[in-house]
Design an enzyme around this catalytic site. Structure first.
Site, PDB file in Angstrom:
ATOM      1  N   ASP A 208       7.337  -0.689   5.713  1.00  0.00           N
ATOM      2  CA  ASP A 208       6.283  -0.235   4.816  1.00  0.00           C
ATOM      3  C   ASP A 208       4.933  -0.564   5.431  1.00  0.00           C
ATOM      4  OD1 ASP A 208       4.772   0.145   2.147  1.00  0.00           O
ATOM      5  OD2 ASP A 208       6.836   0.506   1.546  1.00  0.00           O
ATOM      6  N   HIS A 257       0.925  -1.337  -0.804  1.00  0.00           N
ATOM      7  CA  HIS A 257       2.204  -0.705  -1.095  1.00  0.00           C
ATOM      8  C   HIS A 257       3.379  -1.608  -0.726  1.00  0.00           C
ATOM      9  CE1 HIS A 257       5.347   2.469  -0.807  1.00  0.00           C
ATOM     10  NE2 HIS A 257       4.575   3.140  -1.648  1.00  0.00           N
ATOM     11  N   SER A 432       8.588   5.116  -4.958  1.00  0.00           N
ATOM     12  CA  SER A 432       8.448   3.911  -4.136  1.00  0.00           C
ATOM     13  C   SER A 432       8.726   2.654  -4.944  1.00  0.00           C
ATOM     14  CB  SER A 432       7.033   3.819  -3.556  1.00  0.00           C
ATOM     15  OG  SER A 432       6.804   4.794  -2.592  1.00  0.00           O
TER      16      SER A 432
END
Length: 864
Positions: A208, A257, A432
């Site tokens: 990620d 994220h 996600s």
């Protein structure tokens, strides 16, 4: 100062690189349909077409070469390794190594002809072994034609770029009264209470944007956390992008994220933020994405690292330290089917026992929008639903390639509260956010049922059969398995209940000081047997763990104490108690001095002992340091070095008498012989303002005396607004500078602060001449300039000494701004062909006001 070494040049993207030193605009990749079968694979390998004759060249490769003359390309080999024998190895450690050895050996054999050709052409290339392909940078049309004739090459294609889907912000909420709604929805909290399982013994990972390793909700579960505030990032962190340094020594997340998905997998700060599905598991991470863009080469490097994590310097691969489950919340957009290059990665993961989980994408509600690689039969794709039990409107739908049903399953993905950067929390929407719920669920199942560890096919089937069906055939499929929900809503309690769990009992224990009887807080207890556990004890010095029945060896250690081992037998539905008393060790002082290669004492150098088992010490003005009380034993003593001085480690044995250690830090040098020193040179100002303004501008300056640089003499310099000068071409320097050295133009670079700088009134660039004949100093000063898009005003200069030295001097760099201290800059020197150079820093905020950096080739560098 920590040293950042030369950065690997980033691979080229699908979109053109703005302001690139060499312009190579790339077209979008050709969309290629997956050919793999739709049924869930066991250890099958992705299929490659049989061919005879020259390798094919994709149309967009040919178009790019015709337009620009060069392109970054993939060489795709047609033969894949047979992993079936390696996958059949029972032992976890041996299985992982067998897969790696098979892949490496196969790649070395089948890539040999291509590697030989590329070496003959002196090409810039990187071979990969997890997927049988080679990345070639700036390949010419002639080289590409030659590659097509190499035996075993199937195809030449362009690298693509995928994306981390930008999650949308939900209304931020306070911590839930008990656990977050997603954890409750999949019944993870019931697994904790009913089975006493929170993911112990399992390692999860993410590819990620990185992760904030010291976030309160993540730090205790990070595998690199050795306790007592000491961290070892080797084998637990990898940055394929080099965004966090080159090499990247410490985990970072320049978005949020990656930190968010990691929190959903394992997060718990112990203070009410129960955000993770499997808080007893450990986590590691690979950064494969730059902010929200994920380039194929970097994703491939991250996927390869997962099979055999390395130390942060890229050395010492350890297949035994690979994770059990990997979260991938990235992919294509709107159901675009990319070249199935990642299928080879997923097949290798599966062969080694790694469960790969993918977010299905945020391109719903249209049908046929499932992302790639999530829509591959080799991955386990996850859709998203909300707290009210409805599918998220954004959740991508199937069908996938050849009509296959996607996603595989659905999990909570709306208003999911988890960790973000700077120790904060946020509620986000996206698939996600759903995928890491499944990763945590795998950790719970494998922790509860160790016989399933590494059995990816059986675990997928277990989730499929225990999921809660949701009838929605609007995009095709059946009531029980459709293209909106897949097999239905994840239910990890049902999965654990249906898993082949062993009979269990409890092992409890206490660890005390043998002399005082008091608990030993922070003691580490390692339990080895049918299940393995590693526990760091709290203030009460006690632990309780539910384990599979059987015989165990329990080893307890704590800093300052001798280790103790004992055996214990865990019986069905019984509690077994073990008590261990640790004996404190005697201590001695460890003293020493740190000098440079010329014998000069070095102050301000950080010294650690035993990977930080004691608080670090810093050398004084005489280069001295002392650890007053070090327990008897063997230790590694390390001096951190600086950007100009390489770190050093000494093995020391503490026993009986005071230990004296003398450490000499070697110079960091380039091939030509330049070294550098952090010094206290006086800042010399410029006097004459150059007609130089704006950004990405350069002007020519005549030098008052010949300047010798890497063995060449120059009478003219080209000064750029971007904090750089060079001796060869009127270039301002690339707006986003690479690491040094770099063969692309400009070369013969002197870069005191290379970044994008806007020179506007009252800022300016000035020159000046100081000193007398034989000792003159020519100064180029950037005064009160600002990096584009940032506020700090900077003043710095280059001093070109008639005696041959080059000095970078920094007069005014705001101390509270990382950009002002170099977080977006390159600092260093480079020779005339970009093949050699000495880099001081690259994207590292280690500069400061009132300091200087002196580069020279003198033997007595302390005087130069």
């Amino acid at each position: 100062m920590p040293r950042e070494v030369v950065s690997a040049r980033p691979s080229r993207r699908v979109t053109p690189r703005i302001g690139a030193r060499r312009s190579v605009a790339l077209a979008l990749p050709v969309v290629i349909a997956l050919t793999a079968a739709a049924a869930a694979p066991s250890i099958a390998q992705p299929e490659h077409e049989d061919r005879s004759g020259p390798a094919s060249v994709d149309a967009d490769v040919a178009a790019t070469l015709a337009a620009d003359g060069a392109a970054d390309v993939w060489i795709v080999l047609d033969e894949q390794a047979d992993l079936s024998a390696a996958a059949a190895v029972a032992d976890w450690d041996e299985r992982g190594q067998a897969v790696v050895d098979t892949l490496r050996g196969h790649a070395e054999r089948t890539q040999a002809d291509a590697v030989a050709l590329l070496s003959e052409w002196d090409a810039d290339f990187t071979p990969y072994w997890i997927a049988n392909r080679i990345l070639v940078r700036d390949a010419s049309a002639e080289l590409t034609d030659s590659i097509t004739t190499v035996s075993g090459v199937e195809r030449i294609t362009l690298p693509a770029e995928l994306a981390v889907p930008e999650p949308t912000e939900a209304v931020d909420a306070a911590p839930a009264a008990a656990v977050e709604w997603g954890i409750e929805s999949i019944n993870a909290d019931d697994v904790w209470s009913e089975y006493g399982v929170t993911g112990e013994g399992i390692v999860v990972a993410s590819i990620d944007s990185g992760a904030e390793f010291d976030h309160p909700a993540l730090v205790d579960s990070y595998r690199g956390n050795l306790g007592d505030g000491v961290f070892d990032h080797d084998h637990s962190w990898f940055d394929a992008t080099t965004d966090c340094g080159s090499p990247s020594l410490v985990p970072c997340d320049n978005h949020r994220h990656g930190t968010h998905v990691t929190g959903t997998m394992i997060g718990d700060d112990g203070a009410g933020n129960q955000i993770g599905v499997a808080p007893g598991a450990q986590w590691i991470a690979a950064k494969g994405c730059r902010f929200l863009g994920c380039a194929e080469p970097e994703l491939l490097a991250a996927g390869q690292w997962m099979l055999a994590p390395t130390a942060v310097d890229g050395e010492n691969p350890r297949a035994d330290l690979r994770p059990h489950v990997v979260n991938n919340s990235w992919g294509s957009v709107d159901g675009a089917i990319i070249d199935p290059w990642y299928d080879e990665v997923l097949a290798a993961w599966t062969a080694s026992g790694i469960f790969g989980v993918f977010a299905n994408g945020n391109s719903g509600p249209d049908c046929g929008t499932a992302a790639s690689p999530a829509n591959s039969p080799f991955s386990y794709g996850v859709g998203a639903y909300a707290a009210d039990g409805t599918i998220a409107s954004f959740s991508s739908r199937g069908p996938g390639p050849e009509g296959a049903v996607h996603p595989n399953i659905a999990a909570p993905g709306v208003a999911v509260r988890s960790s973000v950067r700077n120790g904060a929390y946020a509620s986000l929407n996206g698939t996600s956010m759903a995928a890491p719920h499944v990763v945590g669920a795998v950790a719970l199942v494998w922790s509860a049922a160790p016989s399933l560890v590494g059995d990816v096919e059986a675990t997928r089937a277990l989730f499929d059969t225990t999921a809660i069906d949701v009838d929605d055939t609007s995009c095709g499929g059946t009531a029980a398995d459709n293209n909106v929900w897949g097999e239905g809503r994840l239910d990890v309690l049902a999965a654990v209940a249906a898993a082949p769990r062993a009979e269990t009992g409890e092992l409890t224990g206490t660890v005390t000081d043998a002399a005082t009887g008091e608990p030993v807080a922070g003691a580490r207890v390692t339990i080895a047997g049918p299940q393995d556990r590693d526990i760091v004890l709290g203030a009460d010095g006690a632990f309780t763990r539910r384990l599979a029945v059987g015989d165990y060896t329990v080893t307890t250690s704590a800093f300052g104490y001798g280790a103790e081992s004992a055996t214990a037998t865990v019986r069905t539905d019984e509690a077994t108690t073990i008590e261990q008393a640790l004996t404190i060790l005697s201590t001695q002082a460890v003293r020493g001095t740190v000098t440079d290669s010329h014998g000069a004492a070095l102050d301000g150098i950080e010294i650690t002992i035993g990977r930080g088992v004691l608080p670090a010490e810093t050398t004084d003005q005489d280069g001295g340091f002392v650890f007053e009380s070090v327990p008897e034993g063997a230790y590694a003593l390390s001096a951190a070095g600086s950007a100009c001085l390489a770190p050093e480690t000494r093995d020391v044995v503490v026993a009986g008498d005071t230990v004296i250690v003398e450490v000499t830090l070697p110079d960091v040098t380039d091939a030509y012989g330049y070294s550098c020193r952090d010094g206290g040179d006086v800042f010399l100002a410029g006097e004459d303002r150059l007609r130089l303004s704006g950004w990405d501008q350069a002007t020519s300056v005549a030098l008052p005396f010949p300047v010798e640089f890497f063995g060449e003499q120059y009478s003219r310099a080209f000064v750029g607004t971007n904090g750089i000068l060079n001796f060869l071409t009127p270039s301002p320097g690339l707006s986003t500078p690479p690491g040094l050295p770099d063969p692309a133009l400009p070369n013969a670079v002197v870069a005191p602060f290379w970044t994008t700088i806007n020179v506007t009134q009252p800022a300016g660039v000035y020159t000046g001449l100081h000193g007398g004949p034989g000792e003159r100093v020519f100064v180029i000063e950037w005064r009160d300039v600002r990096p584009v898009g940032f506020q700090p005003e900077l003043t710095f200069a280059v001093q070109l000494h008639e005696t041959g030295e080059i000095v970078f001097a920094y007069d005014d760099l705001p101390a509270d701004d990382p950009v002002a201290l170099g977080s977006r800059s390159t600092v260093g020197i480079e020779n005339a062909d970009g093949a050699d150079g000495l880099q001081y820093s690259h994207h590292a905020p280690i500069l400061s006001s009132g300091t200087s950096i002196r580069f020279d080739t003198l033997d007595d560098a302390g005087t130069g």
